[in-house]
Scaffold this motif. Structure first.
Motif, PDB file in Angstrom:
ATOM      1  N   MET A 323      52.702  -3.012  33.988  1.00 13.29           N
ATOM      2  CA  MET A 323      53.020  -2.556  35.338  1.00 13.29           C
ATOM      3  C   MET A 323      54.497  -2.770  35.649  1.00 13.29           C
ATOM      4  O   MET A 323      55.147  -1.930  36.266  1.00 13.29           O
ATOM      5  CB  MET A 323      52.129  -3.278  36.345  1.00 13.29           C
ATOM      6  CG  MET A 323      50.647  -2.930  36.173  1.00 13.29           C
ATOM      7  SD  MET A 323      49.549  -3.938  37.174  1.00 13.29           S
ATOM      8  CE  MET A 323      49.914  -3.338  38.806  1.00 13.29           C
ATOM      9  N   GLY A 324      55.056  -3.914  35.258  1.00 14.42           N
ATOM     10  CA  GLY A 324      56.500  -4.098  35.246  1.00 14.42           C
ATOM     11  C   GLY A 324      57.182  -4.374  36.562  1.00 14.42           C
ATOM     12  O   GLY A 324      58.388  -4.610  36.566  1.00 14.42           O
ATOM     13  N   ASN A 325      56.477  -4.353  37.707  1.00 14.59           N
ATOM     14  CA  ASN A 325      57.173  -4.641  38.962  1.00 14.59           C
ATOM     15  C   ASN A 325      57.295  -6.145  39.167  1.00 14.59           C
ATOM     16  O   ASN A 325      56.763  -6.945  38.388  1.00 14.59           O
ATOM     17  CB  ASN A 325      56.455  -3.979  40.144  1.00 14.59           C
ATOM     18  CG  ASN A 325      54.994  -4.371  40.230  1.00 14.59           C
ATOM     19  OD1 ASN A 325      54.665  -5.550  40.256  1.00 14.59           O
ATOM     20  ND2 ASN A 325      54.100  -3.389  40.246  1.00 14.59           N
ATOM     21  N   VAL A 326      57.995  -6.503  40.219  1.00 14.56           N
ATOM     22  CA  VAL A 326      58.291  -7.921  40.444  1.00 14.56           C
ATOM     23  C   VAL A 326      57.009  -8.734  40.617  1.00 14.56           C
ATOM     24  O   VAL A 326      56.847  -9.812  40.021  1.00 14.56           O
ATOM     25  CB  VAL A 326      59.197  -8.078  41.677  1.00 14.56           C
ATOM     26  CG1 VAL A 326      59.436  -9.552  41.972  1.00 14.56           C
ATOM     27  CG2 VAL A 326      60.525  -7.366  41.469  1.00 14.56           C
ATOM     28  N   ASN A 327      56.083  -8.229  41.417  1.00 12.89           N
ATOM     29  CA  ASN A 327      54.846  -8.976  41.667  1.00 12.89           C
ATOM     30  C   ASN A 327      54.001  -9.099  40.405  1.00 12.89           C
ATOM     31  O   ASN A 327      53.428 -10.158  40.122  1.00 12.89           O
ATOM     32  CB  ASN A 327      54.043  -8.293  42.776  1.00 12.89           C
ATOM     33  CG  ASN A 327      54.748  -8.367  44.119  1.00 12.89           C
ATOM     34  OD1 ASN A 327      55.526  -9.295  44.375  1.00 12.89           O
ATOM     35  ND2 ASN A 327      54.505  -7.391  44.981  1.00 12.89           N
ATOM     36  N   SER A 328      53.890  -7.999  39.656  1.00 16.37           N
ATOM     37  CA  SER A 328      53.052  -8.033  38.458  1.00 16.37           C
ATOM     38  C   SER A 328      53.644  -8.957  37.396  1.00 16.37           C
ATOM     39  O   SER A 328      52.900  -9.638  36.674  1.00 16.37           O
ATOM     40  CB  SER A 328      52.875  -6.627  37.890  1.00 16.37           C
ATOM     41  OG  SER A 328      54.121  -6.092  37.482  1.00 16.37           O
ATOM     42  N   LEU A 329      54.960  -9.016  37.290  1.00 15.83           N
ATOM     43  CA  LEU A 329      55.565  -9.947  36.340  1.00 15.83           C
ATOM     44  C   LEU A 329      55.288 -11.395  36.735  1.00 15.83           C
ATOM     45  O   LEU A 329      55.066 -12.253  35.872  1.00 15.83           O
ATOM     46  CB  LEU A 329      57.076  -9.694  36.264  1.00 15.83           C
ATOM     47  CG  LEU A 329      57.506  -8.362  35.638  1.00 15.83           C
ATOM     48  CD1 LEU A 329      59.018  -8.218  35.685  1.00 15.83           C
ATOM     49  CD2 LEU A 329      57.004  -8.245  34.211  1.00 15.83           C
TER      50      LEU A 329
END
Length: 668
Positions: A323-329
């Motif tokens: 997913m790669g977004n800030v929250n998913s990381l």
């Protein structure tokens, strides 16, 4: 008178007796016979009879021993009847008391051996040579082959059936702890009872103790592999523990000899299908949200309190990375940390956290995690892969940064492009590489490429504010200051706390105004950083071309010649050029006094001047007399006068001396 006839026989008898005694000494008799012959109380006939009897007994004993070499080891009660009778008769013969002559002789041992009472029968286990010759002993009784009667086993202290009944009662009342205790008592008596194992397994399941339930169910399966009830419960336990493949195998085995419950089959196949979907989505490289959805559906069938299987957690972490977004990381790091809290040497969890750090741009910590994973498992392929990947990408990025800092813009663009090919899946790093390449393109005045790279960086990371500001800058420097101002204002609206955004908005608005006036640099065909000689050279060339004398029939030539002259006049003067470049000539003086009723904002300092710097203000006001001290500024209380003096009001008025206002300031 001598009687020869009387003494002659006497001599012969003495001689005969001497011969007889010599013969006896030459062939000695047994000790018993000697003692008998020397006994004065017994007749010779009786002594002979007793001697013969003892000889026969000895011969009988020798014959018995020749028949059975181990007769000495046999107890008399174990002998054959005839042999036992002979021994009894031999023992019944009375022995004579020893005479003084017998005691004085050195043959005590032989005398004792010849006496029937001195015969000692060794124990059954003794050797024939180890007989006791010290005196008469009582015979040892033979070993009896006695078998004690088998008593019936004692009744158990616990009745397993009663415990089972009581356990069933507790189970129905949902008191599973007591039910487990009763089934355990029953199993202590009958540990191989499949019924008791199955009941306790059911109680463990109801108490959400699935690992213990699994142990009982598997033990019951080992005892009765064809028990459909036990196997069905085992399949349900596997589903609750997140092992659908094992559950399906058990159900397939049941189907070979019994009917499978449709509910059990549905639960197992549904969970297995969801896990398969998640694995396929990861393999195909589709969006991570599909993987998360499939895992969420599979986890709904887990038992209460059952921890998610480690494999499922690693799949979820992989999906968050995709997913790669800030929250998913951040979620991916959370998954990795939960696994590392259980096992700090888990190489897969270490690589998962390293990849999350790498996606966030923290390459140094990412490299540390990859190295630690390889310390735990040197053959772990993913650890080797990502370690080399990050090392290569980090090296190429540093080379691009070095080229940029040294002013090698073209080389920097090429190096950033090569770095972008190393790992196309890393959104975080690639967005930064695109932004860096856009900065190098701006230096090369390739604004179109710069704007394109910024668009790609923002597509990879919509929260990347630096890329948005770089795009606005590229828009402005390409001449599109309208879009640049709009972009800056959009950044300020979405990120009010962004440092320096208000100043950038002001500069963009100023540049927008500058773009709408005559562009002197463009008229002369020079760059904004052109030197004085370049400006002069360009002017002379254009003046010759557009001089009215050379273009008598072209009415526009005169206008063009006039604009060229105006541009040269401004740009050839350093002060005018500075004011032109800064945009001071575009600022309306009324903006400086736009507070309240138009009065001078002395009370608030310079804060009400629309963001105009004091230096710019002083330069604007000092054109008449070289600054504020050269006169020209008067403030009067007369009606209708201009604040810049000249019209209305008194120029004199009361002035301040030294230490007061500079010359020219007077208040009437």
């Amino acid at each position: 008178m001598v009687l020869p006839g009387i003494f002659k026989p006497r001599k012969n008898s003495e001689a005969d007796s001497k011969k007889t005694s010599k013969h006896r000494e030459a062939s000695p008799l047994p000790p018993s016979r000697k003692s008998l012959s020397k006994s004065p109380n017994k007749s010779p006939t009786k002594s002979l009879k007793e001697s013969d009897l003892r000889s026969r007994q000895r011969n009988s004993a020798s014959r018995s021993s020749s028949k059975n070499t181990s007769a000495a080891d046999i107890h008399p009660l174990n002998l054959p009847p005839d042999e036992r009778e002979k021994r009894r008769s031999a023992m019944s013969v009375p022995s004579d008391p020893p005479t003084p002559m017998d005691i004085d002789q050195d043959g005590d041992a032989s005398s004792a051996a010849s006496s029937p009472q001195s015969i000692v029968y060794p124990e059954a286990n003794a050797n024939a040579d180890d007989t006791d010759t010290e005196g008469p002993t009582s015979p040892v009784p033979p070993p009896h082959r006695f078998k004690p009667p088998i008593s019936p086993p004692p009744a158990p202290a616990v009745d397993p059936e009663a415990c089972k009944v009581l356990g069933n009662k507790f189970f129905k009342n949902q008191d599973y702890v007591k039910a487990i205790a009763e089934y355990t008592k029953a199993l202590s008596v009958e540990p191989q009872s499949v019924t008791y194992l199955s009941n306790r397994s059911a109680a463990f399941m109801s108490a959400n103790r699935f690992e213990e339930a699994l142990a009982d169910a598997k033990q019951g399966q080992d005892i009765e592999p064809q028990n459909a009830k036990v196997l069905s419960r085992l399949a349900r336990i596997y589903v609750n523990l997140g092992r659908p493949a094992d559950a399906v195998d058990v159900l397939n085995h049941i189907s070979t000899f019994d009917t499978v419950s449709p509910v059990d089959r549905s639960l197992a196949t549904s969970m297995q299908s969801h896990i398969q979907q998640a694995e396929d989505a990861l393999r195909r490289g589709t969006t991570g949200s599909m993987v998360i959805h499939a895992l969420d559906q599979a986890e709904k069938s887990l038992g209460v309190g059952v921890e998610k299987p480690r494999k499922w957690q690693l799949m979820r972490g992989e999906a968050y990375l995709k997913m790669g977004n800030v929250n998913s990381l951040g979620d991916a790091q959370g998954v990795a940390m939960s696994l590392l809290r259980k096992n700090s040497k888990d190489p897969e969890a270490l690589v998962l956290r390293g990849r999350a750090l790498y996606a966030q741009g923290d390459n140094d910590k990412a490299l540390q995690h990859f190295r630690e994973a390889l310390n735990c498992d040197p053959d772990y392929k993913d650890g080797v892969k990502y370690l080399r990947l990050v090392q290569k990408l980090e090296r190429m990025k540093e080379e691009g940064n070095t080229a940029f800092k040294t002013g090698k813009w073209r080389q920097a663009v090429e190096l950033y492009g090569q770095a972008l090919e190393v790992d196309p899946t890393n959104k975080g790093i690639n967005s930064k590489l695109y932004q860096n390449r856009a900065m190098a393109s701006i230096k090369l005045k390739d604004y179109k490429s710069a704007i394109s790279d910024c668009d790609r960086a923002i597509a990879l990371d919509s929260t990347y504010v630096k890329a948005r500001k770089t795009r606005a800058r590229a828009m402005g420097e390409s001449g599109n200051w309208d879009d640049a101002v709009r972009e800056y204002k959009a950044i300020a609206e979405s990120n009010p706390s962004e440092s320096g955004i208000q100043k950038e908005i002001h500069n963009a608005e100023l540049e927008l105004k500058k773009s709408k006036r005559k562009d002197y640099y463009k008229l002369l065909g020079v760059e904004k950083d052109a030197s004085e000689s370049e400006i002069k050279k360009a002017y002379r060339k254009l003046a010759i071309v557009h001089h009215p004398d050379k273009n008598p029939d072209d009415a526009s030539a005169a206008e063009k010649f006039k604009e060229i002259g105006e541009a040269y006049e401004c740009l050839s003067d350093s002060q005018k050029r500075a004011r032109y470049d800064s945009g001071e000539d575009l600022i309306d003086p009324s903006e400086m006094f736009a507070q309240g009723g138009g009065g001078f904002p002395m009370g608030g300092g310079m804060g009400g001047m629309g963001g105009i710097s004091p230096e710019m203000l002083f330069n604007m006001m000092g054109q008449g007399g070289g600054g504020m001290g050269g006169g020209g500024f008067t403030f009067s209380t007369g009606g209708g006068g201009s604040p810049f003096g000249g019209a209305g009001g008194s120029r004199g008025g009361r002035s301040r001396g030294a230490g007061g206002f500079p010359g020219g300031f007077s208040f009437g």
